[in-house]
Design a protein around this motif. Structure first.
Motif, PDB file in Angstrom:
ATOM      1  N   ILE A   9       0.854  -1.177   0.000  1.00 41.72           N
ATOM      2  CA  ILE A   9       0.000   0.000   0.000  1.00 41.72           C
ATOM      3  C   ILE A   9       0.894   1.232   0.000  1.00 41.72           C
ATOM      4  CG2 ILE A   9      -0.265  -0.154   2.528  1.00 41.72           C
ATOM      5  CD1 ILE A   9      -3.300   0.786   1.628  1.00 41.72           C
ATOM      6  N   ARG A  10       0.458   2.260  -0.736  1.00 37.68           N
ATOM      7  CA  ARG A  10       1.272   3.470  -0.858  1.00 37.68           C
ATOM      8  C   ARG A  10       0.990   4.421   0.307  1.00 37.68           C
ATOM      9  NH1 ARG A  10       1.810   5.864  -6.180  1.00 37.68           N
ATOM     10  NH2 ARG A  10       0.362   7.441  -5.457  1.00 37.68           N
ATOM     11  N   THR A  12       0.321   7.389   0.883  1.00 34.16           N
ATOM     12  CA  THR A  12      -0.102   8.683   0.341  1.00 34.16           C
ATOM     13  C   THR A  12      -1.303   9.216   1.114  1.00 34.16           C
ATOM     14  OG1 THR A  12      -1.340   7.414  -1.295  1.00 34.16           O
ATOM     15  CG2 THR A  12       0.758   8.336  -2.016  1.00 34.16           C
ATOM     16  N   HIS A  16      -8.704   3.883   3.686  1.00 32.61           N
ATOM     17  CA  HIS A  16     -10.123   4.238   3.573  1.00 32.61           C
ATOM     18  C   HIS A  16     -10.958   2.974   3.403  1.00 32.61           C
ATOM     19  CE1 HIS A  16      -9.612   3.704  -0.755  1.00 32.61           C
ATOM     20  NE2 HIS A  16      -8.766   4.722  -0.841  1.00 32.61           N
ATOM     21  N   GLY A  18     -12.495   1.879   0.973  1.00 33.49           N
ATOM     22  CA  GLY A  18     -12.223   1.196  -0.303  1.00 33.49           C
ATOM     23  C   GLY A  18     -11.104   0.181  -0.126  1.00 33.49           C
ATOM     24  N   HIS A  19     -10.026   0.614   0.550  1.00 33.93           N
ATOM     25  CA  HIS A  19      -8.938  -0.334   0.824  1.00 33.93           C
ATOM     26  C   HIS A  19      -9.447  -1.470   1.693  1.00 33.93           C
ATOM     27  CE1 HIS A  19      -6.445   3.520   0.738  1.00 33.93           C
ATOM     28  NE2 HIS A  19      -6.147   2.877  -0.358  1.00 33.93           N
ATOM     29  N   VAL A 153      -5.357  -8.052  -3.797  1.00 35.05           N
ATOM     30  CA  VAL A 153      -5.451  -6.637  -4.186  1.00 35.05           C
ATOM     31  C   VAL A 153      -6.864  -6.283  -4.626  1.00 35.05           C
ATOM     32  CG1 VAL A 153      -3.066  -6.191  -4.958  1.00 35.05           C
ATOM     33  CG2 VAL A 153      -4.669  -7.388  -6.478  1.00 35.05           C
ATOM     34  N   GLY A 154      -7.077  -4.992  -4.884  1.00 31.12           N
ATOM     35  CA  GLY A 154      -8.303  -4.540  -5.520  1.00 31.12           C
ATOM     36  C   GLY A 154      -8.149  -4.640  -7.033  1.00 31.12           C
ATOM     37  N   ASP A 156      -8.104  -2.571  -9.474  1.00 30.01           N
ATOM     38  CA  ASP A 156      -7.218  -1.653 -10.212  1.00 30.01           C
ATOM     39  C   ASP A 156      -5.795  -2.197 -10.333  1.00 30.01           C
ATOM     40  OD1 ASP A 156      -7.182  -1.095  -7.279  1.00 30.01           O
ATOM     41  OD2 ASP A 156      -5.618   0.319  -7.841  1.00 30.01           O
ATOM     42  N   GLN A 157      -5.481  -3.184  -9.482  1.00 29.73           N
ATOM     43  CA  GLN A 157      -4.112  -3.701  -9.487  1.00 29.73           C
ATOM     44  C   GLN A 157      -3.899  -4.866 -10.452  1.00 29.73           C
ATOM     45  OE1 GLN A 157      -1.302  -2.668  -7.571  1.00 29.73           O
ATOM     46  NE2 GLN A 157      -2.577  -0.862  -7.401  1.00 29.73           N
ATOM     47  N   PRO A 190     -14.184  -6.159  -5.287  1.00 25.31           N
ATOM     48  CA  PRO A 190     -12.872  -5.786  -5.819  1.00 25.31           C
ATOM     49  C   PRO A 190     -12.713  -4.305  -6.148  1.00 25.31           C
ATOM     50  CG  PRO A 190     -14.152  -6.962  -7.466  1.00 25.31           C
ATOM     51  CD  PRO A 190     -14.954  -6.983  -6.218  1.00 25.31           C
ATOM     52  N   ILE A 192     -14.407  -0.632  -4.791  1.00 31.19           N
ATOM     53  CA  ILE A 192     -15.371   0.154  -4.013  1.00 31.19           C
ATOM     54  C   ILE A 192     -15.439   1.561  -4.614  1.00 31.19           C
ATOM     55  CG2 ILE A 192     -15.940   1.042  -1.712  1.00 31.19           C
ATOM     56  CD1 ILE A 192     -15.933  -2.018  -1.798  1.00 31.19           C
ATOM     57  N   LYS A 200     -13.976   4.447  -8.583  1.00 37.11           N
ATOM     58  CA  LYS A 200     -13.003   4.020  -7.566  1.00 37.11           C
ATOM     59  C   LYS A 200     -12.884   5.044  -6.435  1.00 37.11           C
ATOM     60  CE  LYS A 200      -8.137   2.722  -6.961  1.00 37.11           C
ATOM     61  NZ  LYS A 200      -7.522   3.823  -6.215  1.00 37.11           N
ATOM     62  N   MET A 201     -12.990   4.549  -5.215  1.00 35.87           N
ATOM     63  CA  MET A 201     -12.641   5.397  -4.082  1.00 35.87           C
ATOM     64  C   MET A 201     -11.118   5.373  -4.016  1.00 35.87           C
ATOM     65  SD  MET A 201     -13.696   4.966  -0.060  1.00 35.87           S
ATOM     66  CE  MET A 201     -15.378   5.499  -0.264  1.00 35.87           C
ATOM     67  N   LYS A 203      -7.325   7.492  -2.540  1.00 31.65           N
ATOM     68  CA  LYS A 203      -6.722   8.540  -1.730  1.00 31.65           C
ATOM     69  C   LYS A 203      -6.474   9.794  -2.547  1.00 31.65           C
ATOM     70  CE  LYS A 203      -3.692   5.525  -0.598  1.00 31.65           C
ATOM     71  NZ  LYS A 203      -2.493   4.793  -0.207  1.00 31.65           N
ATOM     72  N   SER A 204      -6.020   9.581  -3.787  1.00 27.12           N
ATOM     73  CA  SER A 204      -5.669  10.731  -4.618  1.00 27.12           C
ATOM     74  C   SER A 204      -6.897  11.369  -5.264  1.00 27.12           C
ATOM     75  CB  SER A 204      -4.690  10.306  -5.705  1.00 27.12           C
ATOM     76  OG  SER A 204      -3.626   9.610  -5.140  1.00 27.12           O
TER      77      SER A 204
HETATM   78  P1  ATP Z   1      -3.348   6.246  -4.506  1.00 23.39           P
HETATM   79  O1  ATP Z   1      -4.427   7.131  -5.029  1.00 23.39           O
HETATM   80  O2  ATP Z   1      -2.256   6.956  -3.797  1.00 23.39           O
HETATM   81  O3  ATP Z   1      -2.865   5.238  -5.534  1.00 23.39           O
HETATM   82  P2  ATP Z   1      -5.150   4.236  -3.493  1.00 23.39           P
HETATM   83  O4  ATP Z   1      -6.337   4.654  -2.689  1.00 23.39           O
HETATM   84  O5  ATP Z   1      -5.323   3.789  -4.907  1.00 23.39           O
HETATM   85  O6  ATP Z   1      -4.088   5.393  -3.382  1.00 23.39           O
HETATM   86  P3  ATP Z   1      -3.191   2.164  -3.066  1.00 23.39           P
HETATM   87  O7  ATP Z   1      -2.168   2.292  -1.989  1.00 23.39           O
HETATM   88  O8  ATP Z   1      -2.782   2.430  -4.473  1.00 23.39           O
HETATM   89  O9  ATP Z   1      -4.422   3.102  -2.673  1.00 23.39           O
HETATM   90  O10 ATP Z   1      -3.868   0.723  -3.007  1.00 23.39           O
HETATM   91  C1  ATP Z   1      -3.716  -0.198  -1.939  1.00 23.39           C
HETATM   92  C2  ATP Z   1      -4.605  -1.421  -2.132  1.00 23.39           C
HETATM   93  O11 ATP Z   1      -5.977  -1.067  -1.966  1.00 23.39           O
HETATM   94  C3  ATP Z   1      -4.501  -2.031  -3.540  1.00 23.39           C
HETATM   95  O12 ATP Z   1      -4.611  -3.446  -3.411  1.00 23.39           O
HETATM   96  C4  ATP Z   1      -5.703  -1.495  -4.254  1.00 23.39           C
HETATM   97  O13 ATP Z   1      -6.153  -2.349  -5.286  1.00 23.39           O
HETATM   98  C5  ATP Z   1      -6.718  -1.461  -3.109  1.00 23.39           C
HETATM   99  N1  ATP Z   1      -7.723  -0.414  -3.370  1.00 23.39           N
HETATM  100  C6  ATP Z   1      -7.506   0.913  -3.417  1.00 23.39           C
HETATM  101  N2  ATP Z   1      -8.651   1.573  -3.681  1.00 23.39           N
HETATM  102  C7  ATP Z   1      -9.615   0.597  -3.802  1.00 23.39           C
HETATM  103  C8  ATP Z   1     -11.026   0.627  -4.062  1.00 23.39           C
HETATM  104  N3  ATP Z   1     -11.664   1.774  -4.263  1.00 23.39           N
HETATM  105  N4  ATP Z   1     -11.696  -0.542  -4.137  1.00 23.39           N
HETATM  106  C9  ATP Z   1     -11.044  -1.721  -3.941  1.00 23.39           C
HETATM  107  N5  ATP Z   1      -9.731  -1.817  -3.665  1.00 23.39           N
HETATM  108  C10 ATP Z   1      -9.019  -0.680  -3.594  1.00 23.39           C
END
Ligand code: ATP
Ligand code: MG
Length: 336
Positions: A9-10, A12, A16, A18-19, A153-154, A156-157, A190, A192, A200-201, A203-204
């Motif tokens: 996890i980054r 940043t 939340h 979503g994570h 992972v979610g 997006d990964q 997978p 949120i 996608k929810m 952080k950025s």
């Molecule tokens: P950033 O915007 O900095 O990339 P992020 O919210 O996307 O932040 P990451 O640290 O990139 O968070 O992701 C951490 C983990 O959480 C990854 O496995 C990612 O797939 C998952 N994840 C992040 N946002 C969501 C979401 N909205 N729904 C499901 N999984 C999520």
């Protein structure tokens, strides 16, 4: 032998929901079954925050506290810092020869993220760095350094894990079988969505409910959430599937969900009532996490020690992989 799980996890921002529902709730469950490594990817966070090192440093500790508060247990798993494992940076250099620039630009996640940066920061957002475009390569190094077999992972990964698999195949075909091809593991939620209805929810993206949001912040965020625009009056029937409040009720409200859905469709519940019920359920759900967070905030020395010991342990494992990689690449001049 237990399977090895690696995920990251980054730093940043905070965790939340979503994570939590997309990925990290499962990380907690996997700890008993698998050999788990959880990486705080500070080097990756710097790829697009290189000019804001204070933000990344602060969030390393914030995230470590979040992870411990949701139940990641350092006695069972290894929590470590990416920047403390120079072997990952070295692997990244070797892998970077195995990926074309065109392939990196075609990566759907990288593409979406560049588009989002452009939407947020105008043309400046378009001028992405070499480091940012290359982060999928460093992520392949993260996973393979620990011989990660499963990557929870979610959604997006997925393209990033796929890119890692390609690198592994290419490495193994050129230098001989050395690395393990990892598999992405998705949960039942997978992806949120954000408070603004965005797919996608994130952080950025400024559309998240954080696990450490106070009840009053949660109140304000939920009160501002998007509902079915056709519902004007309290007793108008509405379509719950067009409503973010119903969407989050499905995550937090257990058995009450059916009633929420039925009453919404029949025009038997007003949005304000519905939102207040959701706020209460979210706050109740997050309370134990908030309590553990308070504990760690008062015991930062413990957090520092957990990160330091986890990073030491992780480094031992990564150095074995690096040794094997260098041997396969015939650059092990001084090894016995
Ligand atoms: P950033 O915007 O900095 O990339 P992020 O919210 O996307 O932040 P990451 O640290 O990139 O968070 O992701 C951490 C983990 O959480 C990854 O496995 C990612 O797939 C998952 N994840 C992040 N946002 C969501 C979401 N909205 N729904 C499901 N999984 C999520
Ligand atoms: Mg992300």
């Amino acid at each position: 032998m237990k399977k090895t799980v690696l995920t990251g996890i980054r730093p940043t921002g905070n965790l939340h929901i979503g994570h939590y529902f997309g990925a990290s709730k499962r990380w907690v469950m996997y700890q008993d079954e698998y050999n788990c490594y959880f990486e705080i990817a500070d080097v990756q966070a710097l790829t697009d925050n290189f000019d804001n090192p204070e933000k990344v440093r602060k969030n390393v500790y914030e995230l470590a506290i979040d992870l411990l508060s949701i139940g990641i247990d350092p006695k069972k798993s290894t929590i470590f810092l990416q920047s403390a494992i120079p072997e990952i940076a070295e692997l990244t250099v070797y892998y970077s020869n195995l990926v074309t620039m065109a392939r990196l630009y075609r990566n759907p996640t990288v593409k979406t993220e560049i588009a989002q940066k452009k939407a947020l920061f105008g043309n400046e957002g378009e001028s992405v760095t070499y480091g940012f475009v290359g982060y999928p390569v460093s992520q392949a190094a993260d996973i393979t350094a620990f011989m990660g077999e499963a990557v929870p992972v979610g959604e997006d990964q997925l393209p990033l894990v796929e890119q890692c698999r390609e690198i592994v195949r290419k490495f193994n075909s050129i230098y001989g079988k050395t690395l393990i091809e990892p598999e992405a593991v998705l949960g039942k939620n997978p992806r949120i969505k954000g408070l603004d209805g965005n797919e996608k929810m994130g952080k950025s993206l400024g559309n998240a409910i954080y696990l450490n949001d106070s009840p009053s912040v949660i109140h304000d965020k939920v009160m501002g959430a998007i509902t079915d625009p056709k519902k004007i009056r309290k007793d108008d029937p509405a379509d719950p599937n067009k409503c973010m409040v119903y969407y989050y009720h499905k995550l937090f409200s257990g058995d009450e969900v059916e009633t929420v859905c039925k009453e919404c469709k029949n025009g038997e519940r007003g949005c304000v009532f519905c939102k207040k019920q959701l706020i209460e359920n979210i706050c109740k759900y997050l309370e134990p996490i908030r309590e553990k967070r308070e504990y760690y905030l008062q015991h930062m020395d413990e957090v520092q020690k957990i990160l330091e010991e986890g990073s030491k342990k992780a480094r031992e494992k990564a150095s074995i992989t690096l040794k094997n990689v260098k041997k396969a690449m015939k650059i092990n001049y001084f090894d016995e």
